[in-house]
Design a protein around this motif. Structure first.
Motif, short mmCIF file in Angstrom:
data_model
loop_
_atom_site.label_atom_id
_atom_site.label_comp_id
_atom_site.label_asym_id
_atom_site.label_seq_id
_atom_site.Cartn_x
_atom_site.Cartn_y
_atom_site.Cartn_z
N TYR A 88 8.47 -6.83 8.64
CA TYR A 88 6.63 -6.45 8.23
C TYR A 88 5.96 -7.27 8.94
O TYR A 88 4.90 -7.65 8.78
CB TYR A 88 6.76 -6.25 7.12
N GLN A 89 6.55 -8.89 8.12
CA GLN A 89 5.59 -9.99 8.29
C GLN A 89 5.91 -10.04 9.91
O GLN A 89 4.31 -10.97 10.35
CB GLN A 89 6.96 -11.47 8.17
N GLN A 90 6.31 -10.04 11.28
CA GLN A 90 6.29 -10.05 12.69
C GLN A 90 4.99 -9.06 12.56
O GLN A 90 4.25 -9.44 13.57
CB GLN A 90 7.37 -9.60 13.38
N ALA A 91 5.22 -7.50 12.56
CA ALA A 91 3.63 -7.20 12.42
C ALA A 91 2.42 -7.52 12.00
O ALA A 91 1.35 -7.89 12.24
CB ALA A 91 4.20 -5.43 11.54
N VAL A 92 2.62 -8.30 10.87
CA VAL A 92 1.43 -9.36 9.94
C VAL A 92 0.87 -10.13 10.99
O VAL A 92 -0.30 -10.78 11.13
CB VAL A 92 1.60 -9.61 8.79
N GLU A 93 1.89 -11.08 11.31
CA GLU A 93 1.58 -11.68 12.24
C GLU A 93 1.02 -11.29 13.56
O GLU A 93 -0.23 -12.20 14.05
CB GLU A 93 2.29 -12.94 12.48
N GLN A 94 1.21 -10.53 14.26
CA GLN A 94 0.59 -9.73 15.31
C GLN A 94 -0.40 -9.07 15.13
O GLN A 94 -1.26 -8.21 15.56
CB GLN A 94 1.53 -8.77 16.03
N GLY A 95 -1.27 -8.39 14.11
CA GLY A 95 -2.51 -8.07 13.51
C GLY A 95 -2.06 -6.36 13.06
O GLY A 95 -2.77 -5.93 13.58
N ARG A 96 -1.30 -5.84 13.56
CA ARG A 96 -0.71 -4.30 13.00
C ARG A 96 -0.91 -3.93 12.25
O ARG A 96 -1.26 -3.26 11.71
CB ARG A 96 0.68 -4.02 14.19
N CYS A 97 -0.64 -4.97 10.85
CA CYS A 97 -0.70 -4.03 9.50
C CYS A 97 -0.94 -5.52 8.69
O CYS A 97 -1.36 -6.50 9.17
CB CYS A 97 0.91 -4.65 9.09
N GLU A 98 -1.59 -4.98 7.59
CA GLU A 98 -2.75 -5.96 6.90
C GLU A 98 -1.07 -6.64 6.31
O GLU A 98 -0.60 -6.05 5.88
CB GLU A 98 -3.76 -5.32 5.33
N PRO A 99 -1.94 -8.18 5.45
CA PRO A 99 -0.91 -8.99 4.80
C PRO A 99 -1.10 -8.33 3.18
O PRO A 99 -1.89 -7.35 2.70
CB PRO A 99 -1.14 -10.00 4.92
N PRO A 100 0.04 -8.73 2.62
CA PRO A 100 0.15 -7.77 1.35
C PRO A 100 -0.67 -8.64 0.74
O PRO A 100 -1.72 -10.11 0.72
CB PRO A 100 1.60 -9.04 0.76
N ARG A 101 -1.24 -7.78 -0.77
CA ARG A 101 -2.50 -8.22 -1.44
C ARG A 101 -2.50 -7.47 -2.95
O ARG A 101 -1.57 -7.29 -3.20
CB ARG A 101 -3.98 -7.61 -0.73
N ALA A 102 -3.34 -8.49 -4.12
CA ALA A 102 -2.42 -7.65 -5.05
C ALA A 102 -2.66 -6.06 -5.35
O ALA A 102 -4.06 -6.39 -4.86
CB ALA A 102 -3.46 -8.71 -6.21
N ARG A 103 -2.61 -5.71 -6.32
CA ARG A 103 -2.88 -4.01 -6.26
C ARG A 103 -4.15 -3.48 -6.90
O ARG A 103 -5.21 -2.76 -6.29
CB ARG A 103 -1.95 -3.76 -7.93
N TRP A 104 -5.22 -4.76 -7.59
CA TRP A 104 -6.21 -4.70 -7.94
C TRP A 104 -6.73 -4.45 -6.98
O TRP A 104 -8.42 -3.32 -6.86
CB TRP A 104 -6.91 -5.33 -9.61
N GLU A 105 -6.48 -4.83 -5.39
CA GLU A 105 -7.32 -5.39 -4.86
C GLU A 105 -7.77 -3.15 -3.97
O GLU A 105 -8.43 -3.09 -3.47
CB GLU A 105 -6.94 -6.01 -3.79
N GLN A 106 -6.42 -3.47 -4.38
CA GLN A 106 -6.56 -1.38 -3.60
C GLN A 106 -7.43 -0.43 -3.95
O GLN A 106 -7.42 0.37 -3.50
CB GLN A 106 -5.24 -1.55 -3.73
N TRP A 107 -7.23 -0.51 -5.96
CA TRP A 107 -7.99 -0.28 -6.54
C TRP A 107 -9.44 0.04 -5.76
O TRP A 107 -10.26 1.31 -6.68
CB TRP A 107 -8.46 -0.47 -7.67
N LEU A 108 -9.60 -0.70 -5.03
CA LEU A 108 -11.00 -1.26 -5.16
C LEU A 108 -11.75 -0.28 -3.51
O LEU A 108 -12.46 -0.02 -3.44
CB LEU A 108 -11.88 -3.00 -4.93
N ASP A 109 -10.55 -0.25 -3.16
CA ASP A 109 -10.62 0.34 -1.76
C ASP A 109 -11.27 1.70 -1.45
O ASP A 109 -10.98 2.60 -2.37
CB ASP A 109 -9.14 0.39 -0.83
#
Length: 93
Positions: free
Chosen positions: A72-93
């Motif tokens: 997962y960390q490698q995928a984030v570094e390569q731009g294939r996945c979004e980095p972890p974030r606070a759960r409340w930020e996902q509620w706004l999507d």
């Protein structure tokens, strides 16, 4: 028959505010947890016949959780996945 008195409007308002504040604490804690957005990563590892992880070339035996975290960390570094974030930020999507 005398009906029981619930309380004054001020006492009722204080009670409602207290209950709302007590409910906000666990909701705030839950919303502040760091979560990973949905992302598919592939892992592979070798195991012996008993299912125990085999060591790699450096002599380290990676657990499945460690392999997933590393992929997962490698995928984030390569731009294939979004980095972890606070759960409340996902509620706004």
């Amino acid at each position: 028959m005398i009906s029981p008195r619930v309380g004054t409007p001020r006492q009722l308002a204080a009670f409602v505010c207290t209950v709302a504040a007590l409910a906000a604490v666990p909701l705030g804690w839950f919303g502040a947890q760091t979560v990973r957005p949905d992302c598919v990563v592939a892992i592979s590892g070798l195991a012996d016949s008993n299912g125990h992880a085999r060591p790699d070339a450096d002599g380290r035996a990676w657990t499945e959780t460690e392999l997933v975290d590393r992929a997962y960390q490698q995928a984030v570094e390569q731009g294939r996945c979004e980095p972890p974030r606070a759960r409340w930020e996902q509620w706004l999507d």
